[in-house]
Design a protein around this motif. Structure first.
Motif, PDB file in Angstrom:
ATOM      1  N   ASP A  45       0.819  -1.218   0.000  1.00 41.10           N
ATOM      2  CA  ASP A  45       0.000   0.000   0.000  1.00 41.10           C
ATOM      3  C   ASP A  45       0.854   1.270   0.000  1.00 41.10           C
ATOM      4  N   ASN A  46       2.055   1.181  -0.579  1.00 40.87           N
ATOM      5  CA  ASN A  46       3.011   2.303  -0.637  1.00 40.87           C
ATOM      6  C   ASN A  46       3.848   2.461   0.626  1.00 40.87           C
ATOM      7  N   HIS A  47       3.371   1.924   1.746  1.00 37.88           N
ATOM      8  CA  HIS A  47       4.135   2.037   2.987  1.00 37.88           C
ATOM      9  C   HIS A  47       4.483   0.678   3.557  1.00 37.88           C
ATOM     10  N   ARG A  48       3.500  -0.228   3.498  1.00 38.39           N
ATOM     11  CA  ARG A  48       3.661  -1.522   4.154  1.00 38.39           C
ATOM     12  C   ARG A  48       3.263  -2.655   3.236  1.00 38.39           C
ATOM     13  N   VAL A  98      10.457 -10.523   3.854  1.00 41.48           N
ATOM     14  CA  VAL A  98      11.618 -10.270   4.700  1.00 41.48           C
ATOM     15  C   VAL A  98      11.804  -8.769   4.857  1.00 41.48           C
ATOM     16  N   THR A  99      12.601  -8.402   5.845  1.00 42.55           N
ATOM     17  CA  THR A  99      12.909  -6.985   6.013  1.00 42.55           C
ATOM     18  C   THR A  99      14.373  -6.778   5.667  1.00 42.55           C
ATOM     19  N   THR A 100      14.617  -5.906   4.726  1.00 38.85           N
ATOM     20  CA  THR A 100      15.990  -5.594   4.322  1.00 38.85           C
ATOM     21  C   THR A 100      16.245  -4.124   4.642  1.00 38.85           C
ATOM     22  N   LYS A 101      17.424  -3.650   4.281  1.00 35.04           N
ATOM     23  CA  LYS A 101      17.710  -2.238   4.585  1.00 35.04           C
ATOM     24  C   LYS A 101      16.810  -1.289   3.790  1.00 35.04           C
ATOM     25  N   ASP A 102      16.186  -1.796   2.708  1.00 37.84           N
ATOM     26  CA  ASP A 102      15.212  -0.980   1.964  1.00 37.84           C
ATOM     27  C   ASP A 102      13.833  -1.030   2.586  1.00 37.84           C
ATOM     28  N   GLY A 103      13.643  -1.839   3.612  1.00 38.04           N
ATOM     29  CA  GLY A 103      12.293  -2.040   4.134  1.00 38.04           C
ATOM     30  C   GLY A 103      11.806  -3.421   3.754  1.00 38.04           C
ATOM     31  N   PRO A 104      10.500  -3.644   3.828  1.00 37.25           N
ATOM     32  CA  PRO A 104       9.989  -4.980   3.565  1.00 37.25           C
ATOM     33  C   PRO A 104      10.056  -5.345   2.077  1.00 37.25           C
ATOM     34  N   LEU A 105      10.241  -6.638   1.843  1.00 35.90           N
ATOM     35  CA  LEU A 105      10.324  -7.129   0.465  1.00 35.90           C
ATOM     36  C   LEU A 105       9.678  -8.514   0.424  1.00 35.90           C
ATOM     37  N   ALA A 106       8.801  -8.724  -0.567  1.00 38.56           N
ATOM     38  CA  ALA A 106       8.187 -10.046  -0.759  1.00 38.56           C
ATOM     39  C   ALA A 106       8.759 -10.670  -2.018  1.00 38.56           C
ATOM     40  N   VAL A 107       8.943 -11.982  -1.989  1.00 40.55           N
ATOM     41  CA  VAL A 107       9.495 -12.684  -3.147  1.00 40.55           C
ATOM     42  C   VAL A 107       8.696 -13.949  -3.403  1.00 40.55           C
ATOM     43  N   ALA A 108       8.401 -14.208  -4.680  1.00 43.99           N
ATOM     44  CA  ALA A 108       7.759 -15.460  -5.086  1.00 43.99           C
ATOM     45  C   ALA A 108       8.576 -16.049  -6.228  1.00 43.99           C
ATOM     46  N   ALA A 144      19.681  -8.891  -0.104  1.00 44.58           N
ATOM     47  CA  ALA A 144      19.880  -8.087   1.110  1.00 44.58           C
ATOM     48  C   ALA A 144      21.340  -7.691   1.287  1.00 44.58           C
ATOM     49  N   ARG A 145      22.262  -8.532   0.812  1.00 38.33           N
ATOM     50  CA  ARG A 145      23.688  -8.254   1.003  1.00 38.33           C
ATOM     51  C   ARG A 145      24.273  -7.296  -0.013  1.00 38.33           C
ATOM     52  N   SER A 146      23.590  -7.158  -1.139  1.00 32.62           N
ATOM     53  CA  SER A 146      24.169  -6.350  -2.213  1.00 32.62           C
ATOM     54  C   SER A 146      24.332  -4.894  -1.774  1.00 32.62           C
ATOM     55  N   GLN A 147      25.436  -4.292  -2.229  1.00 34.80           N
ATOM     56  CA  GLN A 147      25.703  -2.883  -1.901  1.00 34.80           C
ATOM     57  C   GLN A 147      25.256  -1.951  -3.031  1.00 34.80           C
ATOM     58  N   ALA A 148      24.652  -2.512  -4.071  1.00 32.65           N
ATOM     59  CA  ALA A 148      24.251  -1.678  -5.215  1.00 32.65           C
ATOM     60  C   ALA A 148      23.212  -0.638  -4.766  1.00 32.65           C
ATOM     61  N   GLU A 149      23.023   0.377  -5.623  1.00 30.48           N
ATOM     62  CA  GLU A 149      22.297   1.547  -5.161  1.00 30.48           C
ATOM     63  C   GLU A 149      20.781   1.374  -5.051  1.00 30.48           C
ATOM     64  N   THR A 150      20.178   0.815  -6.089  1.00 42.02           N
ATOM     65  CA  THR A 150      18.713   0.710  -6.069  1.00 42.02           C
ATOM     66  C   THR A 150      18.317  -0.752  -5.871  1.00 42.02           C
ATOM     67  N   LEU A 151      17.048  -0.957  -5.539  1.00 43.36           N
ATOM     68  CA  LEU A 151      16.567  -2.318  -5.319  1.00 43.36           C
ATOM     69  C   LEU A 151      16.737  -3.165  -6.582  1.00 43.36           C
ATOM     70  N   SER A 152      16.385  -2.610  -7.740  1.00 43.88           N
ATOM     71  CA  SER A 152      16.485  -3.440  -8.951  1.00 43.88           C
ATOM     72  C   SER A 152      17.950  -3.763  -9.266  1.00 43.88           C
ATOM     73  N   GLU A 153      18.859  -2.858  -8.930  1.00 44.45           N
ATOM     74  CA  GLU A 153      20.282  -3.176  -9.139  1.00 44.45           C
ATOM     75  C   GLU A 153      20.777  -4.213  -8.139  1.00 44.45           C
ATOM     76  N   ARG A 154      20.242  -4.153  -6.937  1.00 47.54           N
ATOM     77  CA  ARG A 154      20.607  -5.189  -5.948  1.00 47.54           C
ATOM     78  C   ARG A 154      20.070  -6.550  -6.402  1.00 47.54           C
ATOM     79  N   ILE A 155      18.875  -6.516  -6.960  1.00 49.95           N
ATOM     80  CA  ILE A 155      18.313  -7.780  -7.488  1.00 49.95           C
ATOM     81  C   ILE A 155      19.175  -8.273  -8.643  1.00 49.95           C
ATOM     82  N   ARG A 156      19.604  -7.356  -9.498  1.00 53.67           N
ATOM     83  CA  ARG A 156      20.459  -7.776 -10.609  1.00 53.67           C
ATOM     84  C   ARG A 156      21.734  -8.442 -10.088  1.00 53.67           C
ATOM     85  N   GLU A 157      22.353  -7.832  -9.094  1.00 48.35           N
ATOM     86  CA  GLU A 157      23.573  -8.435  -8.542  1.00 48.35           C
ATOM     87  C   GLU A 157      23.308  -9.827  -8.002  1.00 48.35           C
TER      88      GLU A 157
END
Ligand code: 5GP
Ligand code: MG
Length: 481
Positions: A45-48, A98-108, A144-157
């Motif tokens: 919902d944009n926040h949670r 899970v909760t990462t440094k970006d906040g919550p993230l769901a994965v399927a 969660a461990r990636s140091q890349a800048e954005t979420l999609s770049e962390r996913i790419r790594e």
């Protein structure tokens, strides 16, 4: 290693729709054939993030009134799961949150990694703690461990580190990300419903949600949609290698997969089978439901009338998997029954889409004989499965595969049928949409496009025929055949 979970699954995702979780529910409903063990939806919902998941069918997990008002927000991801090995405990139900440094993230996740064991060891050695035996948790740790800048770049790594099969959906409070491995083993499609974006394992889910198909997610593509619009990143070196078994068995015939209707491929398999392996018979029947379309193709090409001689009960839940010895004696009858009036005295072509362990056909042959058929000619609309699948199909060990240890004639004899023929691999590849080279045929050919490293279950490739015979004995003793 053998405890790592293997799964094939269905995915649905929505971005930018006020009824996101309801649409995801409908999408999962249409994808129920891809997994019946558990179902889950996470909304944003944009926040949670808001999650609801459980064991059982989609309709059972989301049965209570008000469930969708709690799954708030305008985007959502959903997952149906069929686990094929490993731990089937509640902890493995998806989507993961899970909760990462970006906040919550769901994965399927749909598919199976081939370097899961080495990633698990590496991450554990670095102090990671795992709650599940599923590959998906490894992916989350890498993100969660990636140091890349954005979420999609962390996913790419993270995805750069993965080998094997994966179609993935990620949901953050503000965006939806979909990705497919560089081989594109499992399908994943994007659609449009007004201004909203939908992602699904198969287009049959789009039909139900009133969504227009736009395109496939490409191999090695990370597709991201948020309030700023859509964009794509690439990873790895794409080398298309789609699972041919998706066409043979797994997808629904009303889906379009890889740009082509599944119905059409399956009819071609049946027609080709009739050309390669004709039979003198009175009627063609199928093993419902997954063989229906191939059986139609066989009937049309051979001129032998298509009949409905077997009826399948669709209401068998997971609860019947572990019945008591008394209940087991009813095993054969609970899923299939015969239509005696159709079968009595007939010479029958029995079209089956695949033989894995041989148990389905062994049961059905007994039933058909009792219904008074005169001859049974089994025609299989795929080649013999002699090699286990490491990319997510439900045959992860060699010892269970009847065709790994038995010739066509031995299988015919085991089944006690008048004749048995399989579609040739060449014939199959002439019937697939697009280029034959773009398909994975490892289960038939033994050519694994992604090598199976030592320690990643390669032992499952080296099991012996004695193990198959022993397994067969156990299946017979447990009344499963
Ligand atoms: P078998 O009984 O020989 O072990 O398996 C073959 C039967 O199972 C066929 O009727 C086929 O339609 C179906 N089948 C093939 N692959 C799979 C799979 O991955 N999962 C499930 N549940 N059934 C399958
Ligand atoms: Mg079947």
């Amino acid at each position: 290693m053998s405890e790592r979970i293997k799964e094939h699954c269905g995915l649905y995702g929505v971005f930018g729709h006020p009824q996101a979780s309801e649409l995801t529910y409908l999408g999962l409903y249409a994808l129920q054939h891809r997994g019946q063990e558990s179902a889950g939806i996470v909304s944003a919902d944009n926040h949670r993030l808001h999650a609801r998941a459980g064991n059982g069918l989609v309709a059972d997990v989301f049965h209570d009134h008000g469930v969708f008002s709690r799954l708030q927000g305008t985007s959502a991801v959903g997952h149906v799961r069929y686990s094929t090995a490993g731990d089937s405990s509640n902890r493995n139900i998806q989507p993961f949150v899970v909760t990462t440094k970006d906040g919550p993230l769901a994965v399927a996740h749909n598919g199976n990694l081939t370097n899961a064991e080495s990633l698990h060891q590496e991450l554990s050695a670095e102090g990671a703690i795992f709650q599940t035996s599923s590959d998906t948790e490894l992916i989350v740790h890498l993100v969660a461990r990636s140091q890349a800048e954005t979420l999609s770049e962390r996913i790419r790594e993270a995805l750069e580190r993965l080998e094997g099969a994966f179609s993935l959906l990620f949901l953050s409070p503000t965006g939806l990300i979909a990705a497919r491995d560089t081989h594109g083993f499992r399908p994943l499609v994007v659609g449009k419903k007004g201004e909203s974006v939908m992602v699904a394992s198969e287009t049959c889910a789009f039909d139900l949600t009133g969504t227009t198909f736009v395109r496939d997610i490409e191999p090695g593509e990370i597709f991201e949609v948020d309030s700023g619009g859509q964009k794509s990143l690439r990873f790895g070196k794409p080398k298309l290698c789609q699972c041919v078994f998706e066409l043979i068995y797994f997808t629904r015939p009303d889906s379009y997969i890889w740009g082509d209707p599944v119905d059409r491929s399956r009819r071609r398999f049946g027609r080709r089978l009739a050309e390669e392996a004709p039979a003198k018979a009175d009627i063609v029947i199928s093993v419902p439901d997954s063989s229906n379309t191939a059986a139609l193709g066989y009937a049309h090409a051979s001129g032998i009338p298509y009949e409905i001689g077997l009826i399948r009960n669709h209401y068998i839940g997971r609860t019947f998997i572990n019945p008591s010895p008394f209940m087991r004696t009813f095993n054969t009858r609970i899923k299939y029954n015969t239509v005696a009036e159709v079968l009595e005295g007939q010479r029958v072509v029995l079209v089956e889409d695949s033989i894995v362990r041989g148990t389905t056909l062994k049961k059905l042959v007994g039933l058909l004989r009792r219904a008074g058929v005169r001859e049974i000619h089994v025609r299989v609309s795929s080649p013999p499965i002699g090699h286990p699948c490491f990319y997510g199909m439900d045959f992860p060990t060699k010892k269970e595969l009847i065709a790994a240890w038995n010739s066509e004639e031995e299988i015919r004899n085991f089944l006690q049928v008048d004749s048995l023929r399989y579609l040739s691999l060449d014939g199959l590849l002439q019937c697939v949409p697009g280029k034959a080279a773009d398909f994975c045929t490892a289960c038939f050919s033994g050519n694994y496009p992604v090598p199976i490293p030592p320690g990643e279950g390669r032992a499952l490739l080296e099991e012996t025929g004695e193990a198959w015979a022993q397994g067969e004995l156990e299946r017979l003793l447990s009344g499963l055949t």
